[in-house]
Design a protein around this motif. Structure first.
Motif, PDB file in Angstrom:
ATOM      1  N   ASN A  11       0.854  -1.179   0.000  1.00 14.76           N
ATOM      2  CA  ASN A  11       0.000   0.000   0.000  1.00 14.76           C
ATOM      3  C   ASN A  11       0.903   1.247   0.000  1.00 14.76           C
ATOM      4  N   VAL A  12       0.944   1.993  -1.097  1.00 19.60           N
ATOM      5  CA  VAL A  12       1.844   3.139  -1.227  1.00 19.60           C
ATOM      6  C   VAL A  12       1.175   4.459  -0.879  1.00 19.60           C
ATOM      7  N   VAL A  13      -0.089   4.459  -0.580  1.00 19.67           N
ATOM      8  CA  VAL A  13      -0.801   5.703  -0.276  1.00 19.67           C
ATOM      9  C   VAL A  13      -0.179   6.431   0.919  1.00 19.67           C
ATOM     10  N   PRO A  14       0.166   5.766   2.020  1.00 21.13           N
ATOM     11  CA  PRO A  14       0.792   6.508   3.128  1.00 21.13           C
ATOM     12  C   PRO A  14       2.134   7.141   2.740  1.00 21.13           C
ATOM     13  N   TYR A  15       2.901   6.483   1.878  1.00 24.42           N
ATOM     14  CA  TYR A  15       4.180   7.048   1.437  1.00 24.42           C
ATOM     15  C   TYR A  15       3.963   8.309   0.593  1.00 24.42           C
ATOM     16  N   ILE A  16       2.958   8.281  -0.235  1.00 28.31           N
ATOM     17  CA  ILE A  16       2.642   9.450  -1.049  1.00 28.31           C
ATOM     18  C   ILE A  16       2.190  10.600  -0.154  1.00 28.31           C
ATOM     19  N   ASP A  17       1.394  10.307   0.852  1.00 29.58           N
ATOM     20  CA  ASP A  17       0.934  11.340   1.789  1.00 29.58           C
ATOM     21  C   ASP A  17       2.108  11.986   2.521  1.00 29.58           C
ATOM     22  N   VAL A  18       3.017  11.189   2.998  1.00 28.28           N
ATOM     23  CA  VAL A  18       4.184  11.722   3.711  1.00 28.28           C
ATOM     24  C   VAL A  18       5.040  12.558   2.769  1.00 28.28           C
ATOM     25  N   THR A  19       5.227  12.106   1.552  1.00 29.70           N
ATOM     26  CA  THR A  19       6.021  12.844   0.570  1.00 29.70           C
ATOM     27  C   THR A  19       5.394  14.197   0.268  1.00 29.70           C
ATOM     28  N   LEU A  20       4.094  14.231   0.103  1.00 27.72           N
ATOM     29  CA  LEU A  20       3.428  15.507  -0.182  1.00 27.72           C
ATOM     30  C   LEU A  20       3.508  16.462   1.001  1.00 27.72           C
ATOM     31  N   VAL A  21       3.380  15.955   2.208  1.00 30.38           N
ATOM     32  CA  VAL A  21       3.507  16.808   3.397  1.00 30.38           C
ATOM     33  C   VAL A  21       4.913  17.390   3.483  1.00 30.38           C
ATOM     34  N   LEU A  22       5.942  16.578   3.232  1.00 34.93           N
ATOM     35  CA  LEU A  22       7.315  17.085   3.254  1.00 34.93           C
ATOM     36  C   LEU A  22       7.545  18.113   2.156  1.00 34.93           C
ATOM     37  N   LEU A  23       6.970  17.884   0.986  1.00 38.52           N
ATOM     38  CA  LEU A  23       7.095  18.843  -0.105  1.00 38.52           C
ATOM     39  C   LEU A  23       6.499  20.186   0.274  1.00 38.52           C
ATOM     40  N   VAL A  24       5.326  20.184   0.885  1.00 41.13           N
ATOM     41  CA  VAL A  24       4.684  21.432   1.311  1.00 41.13           C
ATOM     42  C   VAL A  24       5.527  22.127   2.376  1.00 41.13           C
ATOM     43  N   ILE A  25       6.065  21.374   3.322  1.00 39.29           N
ATOM     44  CA  ILE A  25       6.902  21.978   4.374  1.00 39.29           C
ATOM     45  C   ILE A  25       8.128  22.643   3.768  1.00 39.29           C
ATOM     46  N   PHE A  26       8.808  21.981   2.833  1.00 40.93           N
ATOM     47  CA  PHE A  26       9.988  22.570   2.213  1.00 40.93           C
ATOM     48  C   PHE A  26       9.640  23.774   1.348  1.00 40.93           C
ATOM     49  N   MET A  27       8.497  23.723   0.670  1.00 34.43           N
ATOM     50  CA  MET A  27       8.094  24.860  -0.162  1.00 34.43           C
ATOM     51  C   MET A  27       7.784  26.087   0.694  1.00 34.43           C
ATOM     52  N   LEU A  28       7.223  25.879   1.864  1.00 36.94           N
ATOM     53  CA  LEU A  28       6.893  27.010   2.732  1.00 36.94           C
ATOM     54  C   LEU A  28       8.107  27.531   3.485  1.00 36.94           C
ATOM     55  N   SER A  29       9.050  26.672   3.815  1.00 36.38           N
ATOM     56  CA  SER A  29      10.195  27.116   4.611  1.00 36.38           C
ATOM     57  C   SER A  29      11.340  27.671   3.766  1.00 36.38           C
ATOM     58  N   ALA A  30      11.433  27.329   2.494  1.00 37.35           N
ATOM     59  CA  ALA A  30      12.543  27.777   1.648  1.00 37.35           C
ATOM     60  C   ALA A  30      12.613  29.298   1.515  1.00 37.35           C
ATOM     61  N   PRO A  31      11.514  30.024   1.269  1.00 34.04           N
ATOM     62  CA  PRO A  31      11.636  31.483   1.178  1.00 34.04           C
ATOM     63  C   PRO A  31      12.047  32.144   2.489  1.00 34.04           C
ATOM     64  N   LEU A  32      11.789  31.505   3.602  1.00 32.43           N
ATOM     65  CA  LEU A  32      12.151  32.084   4.886  1.00 32.43           C
ATOM     66  C   LEU A  32      13.640  31.963   5.177  1.00 32.43           C
ATOM     67  N   LEU A  33      14.329  31.062   4.490  1.00 31.75           N
ATOM     68  CA  LEU A  33      15.751  30.838   4.735  1.00 31.75           C
ATOM     69  C   LEU A  33      16.653  31.782   3.964  1.00 31.75           C
ATOM     70  N   THR A  34      16.154  32.429   2.930  1.00 33.23           N
ATOM     71  CA  THR A  34      16.996  33.296   2.114  1.00 33.23           C
ATOM     72  C   THR A  34      16.996  34.704   2.670  1.00 33.23           C
ATOM     73  N   GLN A  35      18.171  35.297   2.726  1.00 32.10           N
ATOM     74  CA  GLN A  35      18.339  36.672   3.161  1.00 32.10           C
ATOM     75  C   GLN A  35      19.340  37.327   2.240  1.00 32.10           C
ATOM     76  N   GLY A  36      19.263  38.624   2.117  1.00 35.08           N
ATOM     77  CA  GLY A  36      20.247  39.319   1.302  1.00 35.08           C
ATOM     78  C   GLY A  36      19.703  40.609   0.750  1.00 35.08           C
ATOM     79  N   VAL A  37      20.410  41.131  -0.226  1.00 31.24           N
ATOM     80  CA  VAL A  37      20.060  42.385  -0.874  1.00 31.24           C
ATOM     81  C   VAL A  37      19.224  42.060  -2.106  1.00 31.24           C
ATOM     82  N   ASN A  38      18.183  42.845  -2.338  1.00 35.61           N
ATOM     83  CA  ASN A  38      17.371  42.639  -3.530  1.00 35.61           C
ATOM     84  C   ASN A  38      18.185  42.990  -4.767  1.00 35.61           C
ATOM     85  N   VAL A  39      18.262  42.053  -5.686  1.00 33.53           N
ATOM     86  CA  VAL A  39      19.008  42.245  -6.923  1.00 33.53           C
ATOM     87  C   VAL A  39      18.091  41.873  -8.074  1.00 33.53           C
TER      88      VAL A  39
END
Length: 136
Positions: A11-39
């Motif tokens: 049954n691969v449905v739980p693996y797909i669910d976990v993968t999608l949750v991790l994808l959403v977490i990384f998509m939301l946290s990635a913009p918060l990690l970048t800092q710098g000057v607007n270029v």
């Protein structure tokens, strides 16, 4: 009495669910990690510098001294006076100025970032960084 056969499928449905949750977490946290000057990065092939108004060249030497070159004028400037000098040049060209910043390969990164912060204070929104082609 009828016996049920055991299912041997995974049954691969739980693996797909976990993968999608991790994808959403990384998509939301990635913009918060970048800092710098607007270029403003170029969207395509780079274009040559306009010949109408020569660019302002700002150089940061290995020792950390800053020099400004515009047309025939060339001179050293203190970091605190850089914003005023660039503002003066920008007003003389009616705001049509391009600024190019070049730094020695061994200069402290913080010094170049301080120069870019002063340019931002001066109201310069488009700053180019000078590089040397590979192998030169």
């Amino acid at each position: 009495m009828k016996r049920r056969r055991l299912m041997a499928e995974m049954n691969v449905v739980p693996y797909i669910d976990v993968t999608l949750v991790l994808l959403v977490i990384f998509m939301l946290s990635a913009p918060l990690l970048t800092q710098g000057v607007n270029v403003n990065l170029p969207k395509g092939v780079t274009k040559p510098v306009s010949d109408k108004v020569p660019p302002v060249l700002i150089s940061v030497t290995r020792q950390g001294s800053i020099s400004v070159q515009f047309k025939d004028k060339h001179g050293s400037v203190a970091l605190d006076d850089l914003a005023a000098d660039v503002r003066r040049i920008s007003s003389s060209t009616h705001g049509q100025v391009q600024v190019l910043v070049g730094g020695d390969a061994h200069v402290d990164y913080g010094k170049v970032m301080a120069v870019m912060a002063r340019l931002q204070q001066a109201g310069i929104s488009h700053v180019g960084l000078l590089t040397r082609p590979e192998g030169h």
